[in-house]
Design a protein around this motif. Structure first.
Motif, PDB file in Angstrom:
ATOM      1  N   LEU A   1       0.835  -1.204   0.000  1.00 33.95           N
ATOM      2  CA  LEU A   1       0.000   0.000   0.000  1.00 33.95           C
ATOM      3  C   LEU A   1       0.868   1.252   0.000  1.00 33.95           C
ATOM      4  O   LEU A   1       0.632   2.199  -0.758  1.00 33.95           O
ATOM      5  N   TYR A   2       1.879   1.251   0.877  1.00 30.16           N
ATOM      6  CA  TYR A   2       2.740   2.433   1.014  1.00 30.16           C
ATOM      7  C   TYR A   2       3.510   2.706  -0.276  1.00 30.16           C
ATOM      8  O   TYR A   2       3.730   3.872  -0.625  1.00 30.16           O
ATOM      9  N   ASN A   3       3.877   1.669  -0.981  1.00 32.46           N
ATOM     10  CA  ASN A   3       4.647   1.832  -2.213  1.00 32.46           C
ATOM     11  C   ASN A   3       3.774   1.979  -3.454  1.00 32.46           C
ATOM     12  O   ASN A   3       4.285   1.963  -4.575  1.00 32.46           O
ATOM     13  N   SER A   4       2.461   2.129  -3.245  1.00 31.15           N
ATOM     14  CA  SER A   4       1.525   2.335  -4.354  1.00 31.15           C
ATOM     15  C   SER A   4       0.840   3.683  -4.183  1.00 31.15           C
ATOM     16  O   SER A   4      -0.190   3.774  -3.494  1.00 31.15           O
ATOM     17  N   PRO A   5       1.374   4.742  -4.777  1.00 31.43           N
ATOM     18  CA  PRO A   5       0.794   6.079  -4.613  1.00 31.43           C
ATOM     19  C   PRO A   5      -0.680   6.142  -4.993  1.00 31.43           C
ATOM     20  O   PRO A   5      -1.460   6.860  -4.371  1.00 31.43           O
ATOM     21  N   GLY A   6      -1.070   5.366  -5.998  1.00 29.74           N
ATOM     22  CA  GLY A   6      -2.468   5.370  -6.408  1.00 29.74           C
ATOM     23  C   GLY A   6      -3.402   4.896  -5.319  1.00 29.74           C
ATOM     24  O   GLY A   6      -4.489   5.434  -5.129  1.00 29.74           O
ATOM     25  N   VAL A   7      -2.965   3.873  -4.579  1.00 31.91           N
ATOM     26  CA  VAL A   7      -3.774   3.352  -3.480  1.00 31.91           C
ATOM     27  C   VAL A   7      -3.906   4.391  -2.382  1.00 31.91           C
ATOM     28  O   VAL A   7      -4.998   4.633  -1.848  1.00 31.91           O
ATOM     29  N   ILE A   8      -2.797   5.029  -2.038  1.00 38.07           N
ATOM     30  CA  ILE A   8      -2.813   6.048  -0.983  1.00 38.07           C
ATOM     31  C   ILE A   8      -3.730   7.205  -1.361  1.00 38.07           C
ATOM     32  O   ILE A   8      -4.572   7.661  -0.577  1.00 38.07           O
ATOM     33  N   VAL A   9      -3.588   7.681  -2.594  1.00 45.48           N
ATOM     34  CA  VAL A   9      -4.334   8.870  -3.025  1.00 45.48           C
ATOM     35  C   VAL A   9      -5.809   8.563  -3.217  1.00 45.48           C
ATOM     36  O   VAL A   9      -6.678   9.256  -2.679  1.00 45.48           O
ATOM     37  N   TYR A  10      -6.118   7.507  -3.967  1.00 43.70           N
ATOM     38  CA  TYR A  10      -7.503   7.282  -4.354  1.00 43.70           C
ATOM     39  C   TYR A  10      -8.307   6.467  -3.345  1.00 43.70           C
ATOM     40  O   TYR A  10      -9.489   6.730  -3.127  1.00 43.70           O
ATOM     41  N   PHE A  11      -7.661   5.493  -2.695  1.00 38.78           N
ATOM     42  CA  PHE A  11      -8.402   4.691  -1.728  1.00 38.78           C
ATOM     43  C   PHE A  11      -8.447   5.374  -0.358  1.00 38.78           C
ATOM     44  O   PHE A  11      -9.507   5.766   0.129  1.00 38.78           O
ATOM     45  N   LEU A  12      -7.265   5.548   0.230  1.00 38.80           N
ATOM     46  CA  LEU A  12      -7.234   6.186   1.550  1.00 38.80           C
ATOM     47  C   LEU A  12      -7.599   7.658   1.471  1.00 38.80           C
ATOM     48  O   LEU A  12      -8.257   8.198   2.351  1.00 38.80           O
ATOM     49  N   GLY A  13      -7.161   8.349   0.391  1.00 37.83           N
ATOM     50  CA  GLY A  13      -7.532   9.750   0.229  1.00 37.83           C
ATOM     51  C   GLY A  13      -9.023   9.921   0.046  1.00 37.83           C
ATOM     52  O   GLY A  13      -9.641  10.839   0.590  1.00 37.83           O
ATOM     53  N   GLY A  14      -9.631   8.999  -0.736  1.00 42.99           N
ATOM     54  CA  GLY A  14     -11.073   9.062  -0.935  1.00 42.99           C
ATOM     55  C   GLY A  14     -11.839   8.819   0.345  1.00 42.99           C
ATOM     56  O   GLY A  14     -12.817   9.506   0.650  1.00 42.99           O
ATOM     57  N   LEU A  15     -11.399   7.825   1.120  1.00 47.35           N
ATOM     58  CA  LEU A  15     -12.050   7.577   2.406  1.00 47.35           C
ATOM     59  C   LEU A  15     -11.868   8.758   3.348  1.00 47.35           C
ATOM     60  O   LEU A  15     -12.784   9.131   4.087  1.00 47.35           O
ATOM     61  N   GLY A  16     -10.677   9.360   3.320  1.00 45.25           N
ATOM     62  CA  GLY A  16     -10.427  10.514   4.180  1.00 45.25           C
ATOM     63  C   GLY A  16     -11.347  11.678   3.883  1.00 45.25           C
ATOM     64  O   GLY A  16     -11.715  12.449   4.783  1.00 45.25           O
ATOM     65  N   ALA A  17     -11.749  11.808   2.614  1.00 44.30           N
ATOM     66  CA  ALA A  17     -12.649  12.895   2.235  1.00 44.30           C
ATOM     67  C   ALA A  17     -14.039  12.720   2.836  1.00 44.30           C
ATOM     68  O   ALA A  17     -14.835  13.669   2.865  1.00 44.30           O
ATOM     69  N   LEU A  18     -14.346  11.508   3.321  1.00 47.64           N
ATOM     70  CA  LEU A  18     -15.645  11.257   3.927  1.00 47.64           C
ATOM     71  C   LEU A  18     -15.706  11.684   5.389  1.00 47.64           C
ATOM     72  O   LEU A  18     -16.782  11.748   5.977  1.00 47.64           O
ATOM     73  N   LEU A  19     -14.568  11.965   5.981  1.00 45.19           N
ATOM     74  CA  LEU A  19     -14.528  12.273   7.411  1.00 45.19           C
ATOM     75  C   LEU A  19     -15.175  13.613   7.732  1.00 45.19           C
ATOM     76  O   LEU A  19     -15.829  13.762   8.765  1.00 45.19           O
ATOM     77  N   GLY A  20     -14.981  14.609   6.872  1.00 49.07           N
ATOM     78  CA  GLY A  20     -15.575  15.919   7.100  1.00 49.07           C
ATOM     79  C   GLY A  20     -17.090  15.865   7.190  1.00 49.07           C
ATOM     80  O   GLY A  20     -17.688  16.399   8.150  1.00 49.07           O
ATOM     81  N   PRO A  21     -17.786  15.245   6.213  1.00 50.66           N
ATOM     82  CA  PRO A  21     -19.248  15.143   6.306  1.00 50.66           C
ATOM     83  C   PRO A  21     -19.724  14.439   7.574  1.00 50.66           C
ATOM     84  O   PRO A  21     -20.737  14.835   8.162  1.00 50.66           O
ATOM     85  N   LEU A  22     -19.023  13.396   7.993  1.00 52.22           N
ATOM     86  CA  LEU A  22     -19.414  12.701   9.224  1.00 52.22           C
ATOM     87  C   LEU A  22     -19.350  13.645  10.421  1.00 52.22           C
ATOM     88  O   LEU A  22     -20.268  13.692  11.249  1.00 52.22           O
ATOM     89  N   TYR A  23     -18.264  14.414  10.492  1.00 50.75           N
ATOM     90  CA  TYR A  23     -18.091  15.341  11.612  1.00 50.75           C
ATOM     91  C   TYR A  23     -19.180  16.415  11.583  1.00 50.75           C
ATOM     92  O   TYR A  23     -19.759  16.752  12.626  1.00 50.75           O
ATOM     93  N   GLY A  24     -19.458  16.954  10.400  1.00 55.95           N
ATOM     94  CA  GLY A  24     -20.459  18.006  10.289  1.00 55.95           C
ATOM     95  C   GLY A  24     -21.817  17.559  10.786  1.00 55.95           C
ATOM     96  O   GLY A  24     -22.512  18.295  11.511  1.00 55.95           O
ATOM     97  N   ILE A  25     -22.226  16.342  10.419  1.00 57.88           N
ATOM     98  CA  ILE A  25     -23.531  15.825  10.840  1.00 57.88           C
ATOM     99  C   ILE A  25     -23.569  15.608  12.351  1.00 57.88           C
ATOM    100  O   ILE A  25     -24.524  16.003  13.033  1.00 57.88           O
ATOM    101  N   MET A  26     -22.531  14.991  12.890  1.00 56.47           N
ATOM    102  CA  MET A  26     -22.525  14.674  14.317  1.00 56.47           C
ATOM    103  C   MET A  26     -22.517  15.928  15.186  1.00 56.47           C
ATOM    104  O   MET A  26     -23.216  16.000  16.200  1.00 56.47           O
TER     105      MET A  26
END
Length: 506
Positions: free
Chosen positions: A381-406
């Motif tokens: 995972l660490y050696n695959s920039p695409g995984v970091i950016v699109y998978f973990l980065g995409g999931l990270g983008a979901l954190l803001g909406p969760l916080y806003g609702i709560m």
């Protein structure tokens, strides 16, 4: 009507026999266990220093220094970097306090806190998002710590380099030994529960703070007590302010995970002032010190030979004294383990417990999440920039909406009123049953906000706005939820002391 004893909660870590709940609330064993129960108000052991040490470890870690030094390499001056981190630190301080106060008042872990706004079953969605990110990063951080250990061991025992040449599933023999060694150390610490986590964080905090301060002082002395504050002309005017605001926003985004589940720690704090004071010294004050050290490290190295470093590990590698190199590597190992346990171990342990409280407890769930972190082979995972950016980065983008609702749900709509026993009830008349255990209004606010936040974070067309994706997501989700929330609902504040457990249990 007198309260009746709980039934159906007799797991390994079952609550004391005298734990009772109001008779009209039937606690479900699918929702309640001693690990998910609120903590009693008395006996909470996380004080101001505990929080300060917690943040010291989290702030002064290798990844954060790489981020800050990277800003210097991109052309931001030392003053601009300090301004960006000062603004980001104030924002994080405010956001973290809001999250922390919720945990202190209710005594709830993050997965149960999610039930308030998402429903008793809908809460699994925000909880799992947080857990997936944490498990992936736990594996990655464990791998990075093992790399530091490999460097340390081969520096002290050069003959070990012979075991670093082969490969099995992407790691050498020495790589597997160091990886599993770090993995086991973290499990041992975690096995003793949250009190041991608190003690380890308290020990590690001063160690890493003194190490980085000493490293900065050494570099400042090497540079002839003169550092370079900018690699060139730097940014000016509106471009400068955009860069400063963008860096501050990215800094907040890096803390998006901890902003969500900070209640996992503050549920063990005795009062709100403990949180506000501990956070003040641990966040804005600590972060400014961190930024200054980062600027000194980068500016001193550039002043010495015109080289732009990418990470403090490069500076450590240049230490000529073997003892100094060993001590610095040990400090890096300590802080990496401390950060990993705090940010990436505690959260999934609670989440997996929440999935199956009749089968899993805090320790078993921690072991399961750590095992998953090995099975995903995190070095790939660490050696695959695409995984970091699109998978973990995409999931990270979901954190803001969760916080806003709560936050909107807890502070603006409920005004902090929570019926704690009903968070563990599957009754159709329960306050958090909503529609089959899921709050459709929360999902209606989350989906569009999450989609927009993800697009802003990942699409090249929105690169200029990507740094602010967390804020767009949180703000939009909060506004939508506030607009469509049920205004006719009545909110009651019922404490959970009757079903609570001692905080030392965790």
């Amino acid at each position: 009507m007198a309260p009746t004893p709980l039934s159906g909660v007799t797991q390994l870590d079952s609550p004391p026999a005298d734990v009772v709940a109001p008779a009209e609330v039937a606690l479900s064993p699918r929702l309640y266990s001693a690990d998910l129960a609120p903590t009693k108000a008395q006996g909470r052991s996380w004080g101001r220093y505990s929080l300060f040490a917690l943040w010291t470890n989290d702030v002064h870690n290798i990844a954060n220094y790489s981020f800050a030094i990277g800003l210097f390499a991109l052309g931001m001056s030392g003053a601009q970097i300090l301004a960006a981190f000062a603004l980001g630190a104030l924002l994080i301080y405010g956001l973290m306090n809001l999250s922390g106060y919720m945990g202190q008042k209710t005594g709830l872990p993050y997965p149960v806190m999610c039930r308030i706004s998402f429903g008793i079953h809908g809460a699994q969605i925000p909880a799992l998002i947080r857990a997936v990110i944490a498990i992936a990063w736990f594996g990655i951080q464990t791998y990075l710590a093992s790399v530091v250990l490999r460097v340390l061991l081969t520096a002290v025992f050069p003959s070990l380099a012979a075991y670093d040449q082969d490969s099995l599933l992407g790691l050498s023999t020495l790589g597997w030994i160091t990886f599993l060694g770090i993995w086991c150390v973290q499990l041992v610490i975690f096995a003793y529960g949250m009190e041991m986590v608190r003690r380890f964080e308290s020990f590690a905090g001063p160690v890493i703070l003194l190490t980085f301060a000493a490293l900065a002082g050494w570099m400042y002395q090497r540079s002839g007590f003169s550092i370079t504050w900018s690699t060139g002309e730097g940014y000016t005017g509106s471009t400068m302010w955009l860069k400063v605001l963008g860096a501050a926003a990215l800094w907040v985004s890096l803390y998006g995970t901890m902003i969500l589940n900070f209640c996992d720690f503050t549920r063990n704090c005795p009062d709100r002032r403990t949180i506000s004071v501990g956070n003040f010294w641990g966040l804005p004050v600590n972060m400014l010190g961190f930024a200054l050290i980062a600027v000194v490290l980068a500016g001193a190295q550039f002043s010495i030979d015109g080289k732009l470093v990418k990470s403090p590990t490069e500076i450590v590698a240049s230490i000529p004294d073997t003892l100094g190199l060993v001590l610095a590597c040990l400090a890096f190992l300590i802080v990496t383990v401390a950060v990993n346990i705090m940010a990436n171990f505690v959260a999934p342990a609670y989440v997996l417990t929440n999935l199956a409280p009749r089968v899993l407890n805090f320790r078993r769930a921690g072991l399961l999440s750590a095992t998953i972190a090995v099975l995903i082979l995190p070095w790939h995972l660490y050696n695959s920039p695409g995984v970091i950016v699109y998978f973990l980065g995409g999931l990270g983008a979901l954190l803001g909406p969760l916080y806003g609702i709560m936050i909107v749900d807890y502070y603006l709509l409920r005004r902090g009123r929570v019926n704690l026993p009903e968070l563990y009830s599957e009754s159709r008349q329960g306050a958090y049953h909503y529609h089959r255990g899921v709050n459709p209004r929360a999902l209606a606010a989350f989906v569009p906000a999450a989609l927009i936040s993800t697009l802003l974070a990942l699409l090249p067309a929105f690169e200029s706005l990507s740094a602010f994706s967390w804020f767009f997501g949180a703000g939009l989700a909060g506004l939508i939820y506030c607009a469509i929330a049920d205004r006719r609902a009545e909110y009651h504040d019922v404490d959970g002391e009757g079903i609570a457990v001692d905080s030392v249990h965790h």
